[in-house]
Design an enzyme around this catalytic site. Sequence first.
Site, PDB file in Angstrom:
ATOM      1  N   GLY A  95       2.433   1.280   1.056  1.00  0.00           N
ATOM      2  CA  GLY A  95       1.857   0.369   0.060  1.00  0.00           C
ATOM      3  C   GLY A  95       0.357   0.504  -0.018  1.00  0.00           C
ATOM      4  O   GLY A  95      -0.216   1.481   0.466  1.00  0.00           O
ATOM      5  N   ASN A  96      -0.297  -0.472  -0.660  1.00  0.00           N
ATOM      6  CA  ASN A  96      -1.764  -0.456  -0.737  1.00  0.00           C
ATOM      7  C   ASN A  96      -2.295  -1.890  -0.754  1.00  0.00           C
ATOM      8  O   ASN A  96      -1.525  -2.842  -0.648  1.00  0.00           O
ATOM      9  CB  ASN A  96      -2.233   0.346  -1.955  1.00  0.00           C
ATOM     10  CG  ASN A  96      -1.719  -0.252  -3.245  1.00  0.00           C
ATOM     11  OD1 ASN A  96      -2.091  -1.352  -3.612  1.00  0.00           O
ATOM     12  ND2 ASN A  96      -0.832   0.471  -3.928  1.00  0.00           N
ATOM     13  N   ARG A  97      -3.593  -2.023  -0.900  1.00  0.00           N
ATOM     14  CA  ARG A  97      -4.242  -3.331  -0.698  1.00  0.00           C
ATOM     15  C   ARG A  97      -4.298  -4.213  -1.938  1.00  0.00           C
ATOM     16  O   ARG A  97      -4.948  -5.258  -1.918  1.00  0.00           O
ATOM     17  CB  ARG A  97      -5.683  -3.108  -0.211  1.00  0.00           C
ATOM     18  CG  ARG A  97      -5.792  -2.442   1.124  1.00  0.00           C
ATOM     19  CD  ARG A  97      -7.259  -2.195   1.464  1.00  0.00           C
ATOM     20  NE  ARG A  97      -7.403  -1.253   2.550  1.00  0.00           N
ATOM     21  CZ  ARG A  97      -7.303  -1.572   3.832  1.00  0.00           C
ATOM     22  NH1 ARG A  97      -7.078  -2.806   4.178  1.00  0.00           N
ATOM     23  NH2 ARG A  97      -7.434  -0.645   4.764  1.00  0.00           N
ATOM     24  N   ALA A 117      -1.555  -1.153  -9.044  1.00  0.00           N
ATOM     25  CA  ALA A 117      -1.848   0.020  -8.221  1.00  0.00           C
ATOM     26  C   ALA A 117      -0.516   0.621  -7.761  1.00  0.00           C
ATOM     27  O   ALA A 117      -0.071   0.374  -6.634  1.00  0.00           O
ATOM     28  CB  ALA A 117      -2.701  -0.394  -7.027  1.00  0.00           C
TER      29      ALA A 117
END
Length: 402
Positions: free
Chosen positions: A214-216, A281
């Site tokens: 995943g990402n932030r 994102a």
Amino acid sequence: MDTLSPLPLSGKHVALGVTGSISVFKAADLASKLRQAGATVEVVMTPAAAQFVTPLTFQSLTGRPVVVDMFGAAEAEAHVEVARRADAFVIAPATADCLANLAHGMTPDMVTLTALATTAPVLVAPAMDNQMWEHPATQENVVTLRNRGVEFVGPDAGRLASGRSGLGRLAEVPQVVGALRMLIGQRSGDLAGRHVVVSAGGTQEPLDPVRYVGNRSTGKMGFAIAEAARDRGAHVTIVTGPVALETPYGIHRVDVHTVAEMLVALEQATADSDAIIMAAAPADYRPASPAEHKIKKTSDRGTLEVELVKNPDIIATLPAGGVRVGFAAETRNLEEYARQKLPAKRLDFIVANDVSAAGSGFGTDTNQVTIYYADGQHEALPLMTKYAVGLAILDRVAARLR
Ligand code: PMT
């Protein structure tokens, strides 16, 4: 208006009608929240409401005189003047008696008098015992008022003053404020009648049943754009990865986890949209073969290899969607990388943010963006709230739709 942190109800004149219900104390919070959202708030009350909370409370919270007595107001023709100044009239809480009077054009008090005298949109937040709400007389009054264009928010289900549970609780203050912002937008916003689709948040690509890549992204940027579009009258769909944000009032939310799911959801949502704004994102890569069971830690190997395969580029894959806006999240070479993405993703413009800069990018309430256009122009915007960035993007979307 402060263009770096504009308030959603700046410049709006809101009349707040308060009738006699035990939930009047919540109306005091509502008056305060409307003022904090930038509105000038003028309160009119029934004598019954003034039995629960004094006019002085509302006067202190709004900084304006409160009218209860139809004949004792400082301003001559107070009902007409309050009604004339209003961009919207909210009645919260509205009792069964109030609904009956509204439906029949009766004006025994300042609230119903103001309702009859205004041409502004009217939003009603009922509050009463569930048996009174469900009574055919009340329901008929509601139908009459709806047919006349009156909007309703709530009532909610839950514990009532009588101790019973049921439908009849005053809608929560954020819901009433959201409904009001939506109503004003629909009546006078430059995106009224448009369908705007926004994506938000990061995707989660499974590695095994308990882990993901995943990402932030927190979804704040996408949700702020969605709220701004709703406030300007658009019908808004938000397609979001897993985020810890409440759905803003009136926004249609579709939850997804992976890029594959986001692509399908956006294909459906953009079938009839006027604009798509890709603030999400989505992961560029996903694990090639997610494990069926939890990957175990083994003592004999110091490394774990995971093969990643490329995900589809969602915005590049979507057939149209109206005005197409992308984001570029970079930590270096902002202009070069953003410009490369413009034609590759067939965008009208791209909103570039340096996600390593202070106050910008992931998780912040502010963002500093530069907008790059297909014709080579660009505009660098100052550090602003994400809501203000949303408004700035929508200014450019609305200009293209005109
Ligand atoms: O959510 P927040 O915490 O508020 O953070 C906001 C944000 C930093 C996520 C947001 O401002 C932002 O920059 N969003 C875009 C993030 C991103 O994926 O950027 P990118 O440069 O990798 O992708 C370029 C564009 O292609 C983006 O519009 C992206 O949504 C889109 N994309 C990317 C990958 C993919 N598989 N499909 C896509 O459509």
